[in-house]
Design a protein around this motif. Sequence first.
Motif, mmCIF file in Angstrom:
data_model
loop_
_atom_site.group_PDB
_atom_site.id
_atom_site.type_symbol
_atom_site.label_atom_id
_atom_site.label_comp_id
_atom_site.label_asym_id
_atom_site.label_seq_id
_atom_site.Cartn_x
_atom_site.Cartn_y
_atom_site.Cartn_z
ATOM 1 N N GLY A 1 0.812 -1.211 0.000
ATOM 2 C CA GLY A 1 0.000 0.000 0.000
ATOM 3 C C GLY A 1 0.847 1.263 0.000
ATOM 4 N N ALA A 2 1.925 1.251 0.796
ATOM 5 C CA ALA A 2 2.805 2.418 0.857
ATOM 6 C C ALA A 2 3.535 2.608 -0.470
ATOM 7 C CB ALA A 2 3.811 2.256 1.996
ATOM 8 N N ALA A 3 3.973 1.491 -1.076
ATOM 9 C CA ALA A 3 4.636 1.578 -2.383
ATOM 10 C C ALA A 3 3.662 2.111 -3.435
ATOM 11 C CB ALA A 3 5.171 0.209 -2.793
ATOM 12 N N ALA A 4 2.408 1.654 -3.368
ATOM 13 C CA ALA A 4 1.399 2.117 -4.323
ATOM 14 C C ALA A 4 1.089 3.599 -4.112
ATOM 15 C CB ALA A 4 0.123 1.291 -4.183
ATOM 16 N N TYR A 5 1.056 4.024 -2.851
ATOM 17 C CA TYR A 5 0.800 5.434 -2.544
ATOM 18 C C TYR A 5 1.875 6.317 -3.164
ATOM 19 C CZ TYR A 5 0.089 9.655 0.281
ATOM 20 O OH TYR A 5 -0.124 10.956 0.691
ATOM 21 N N MET A 6 3.145 5.921 -2.998
ATOM 22 C CA MET A 6 4.233 6.714 -3.550
ATOM 23 C C MET A 6 4.303 6.600 -5.070
ATOM 24 S SD MET A 6 5.623 8.492 -1.226
ATOM 25 C CE MET A 6 7.074 9.045 -2.127
ATOM 26 N N ALA A 7 3.912 5.448 -5.606
ATOM 27 C CA ALA A 7 3.860 5.317 -7.061
ATOM 28 C C ALA A 7 2.801 6.259 -7.629
ATOM 29 C CB ALA A 7 3.550 3.871 -7.450
ATOM 30 N N CYS A 8 1.652 6.349 -6.945
ATOM 31 C CA CYS A 8 0.601 7.279 -7.370
ATOM 32 C C CYS A 8 1.091 8.721 -7.274
ATOM 33 C CB CYS A 8 -0.652 7.085 -6.517
ATOM 34 S SG CYS A 8 -1.565 5.579 -6.895
ATOM 35 N N PHE A 9 1.853 9.001 -6.229
ATOM 36 C CA PHE A 9 2.450 10.328 -6.102
ATOM 37 C C PHE A 9 3.345 10.620 -7.304
ATOM 38 C CE2 PHE A 9 6.472 12.409 -4.901
ATOM 39 C CZ PHE A 9 6.012 13.690 -4.637
ATOM 40 N N GLY A 10 4.201 9.659 -7.651
ATOM 41 C CA GLY A 10 5.091 9.842 -8.798
ATOM 42 C C GLY A 10 4.328 9.995 -10.099
ATOM 43 N N LEU A 11 3.282 9.193 -10.271
ATOM 44 C CA LEU A 11 2.468 9.300 -11.488
ATOM 45 C C LEU A 11 1.763 10.648 -11.567
ATOM 46 C CD1 LEU A 11 0.945 5.707 -11.621
ATOM 47 C CD2 LEU A 11 2.703 6.674 -13.123
ATOM 48 N N GLY A 12 1.447 11.208 -10.407
ATOM 49 C CA GLY A 12 0.838 12.539 -10.402
ATOM 50 C C GLY A 12 1.786 13.611 -10.915
ATOM 51 N N THR A 13 3.072 13.420 -10.668
ATOM 52 C CA THR A 13 4.056 14.403 -11.151
ATOM 53 C C THR A 13 4.411 14.177 -12.616
ATOM 54 O OG1 THR A 13 6.042 13.093 -10.606
ATOM 55 C CG2 THR A 13 5.092 14.442 -8.841
#
Length: 243
Positions: free
Chosen positions: A159-171
Amino acid sequence: MLWAGFLFGLLGSFHCVGMCGAIALALPGGVDKATSPWRYTGGRLLYNLGRVTTYATLGAGAGLLGQGLRLAGAQQSLSIASGVLILVLVAVPERHSSRLAGWLGLSRPLAWVKTTLGRLFQRPTLPALYGTGVLNGLLPCGLVYLALAGALSAPGVAGAAAYMACFGLGTLPLMFGLSLSGRLVPLLWRTRMRQAVPYAASVIAVLFIVRGLGLGIPYLSPQLGPPTAKTSLNQPATVHFCH
């Protein structure tokens, strides 16, 4: 709450343009823009996916820490602490990001990262562009620290990895467009959106705090309890977190 990671990355990408835009604009392989536009575009995309890879990996590390705290029965306290940490980081000026890395004993690893980045810039290959993105994600950045603070209370390592991946995809949209066009957003808009980042981070921080208080409000602040023996490490937090 994965949407929060993506939204934070999307708004924070204007901050990325100001802090890391120079790297995106100076990526090697510019000659390919005329001779091989697909290779040129693919290289820029790989660079940005490299950043996302690093963010997801850092998120997994934050998830390991958060999972250990949840197993100790500190799930609600962890959510509150994540919100408070985000608020503290919002109050810390961006110029102190490098100092924070120094205090954590990361000066030598960061020196290696910068040296290796310089070498990769001399190699206009697709693997080198991906590696540049991977290392770029390791450079001191207050925005990334804010995102990692939120990832601490994500549901488990995945979940934490997915959260940060979503953060990266947002940028990714803005940074990818910047690496292709050079000037995608006027300076005035970049400045205004960078100024909005602390406010967006504060809103997310308050949501984490309210969630951790366990006020019994459906979806917003549900009652959180420690994981039971009948459930997996990730399942209980996933249900509460995603709702």
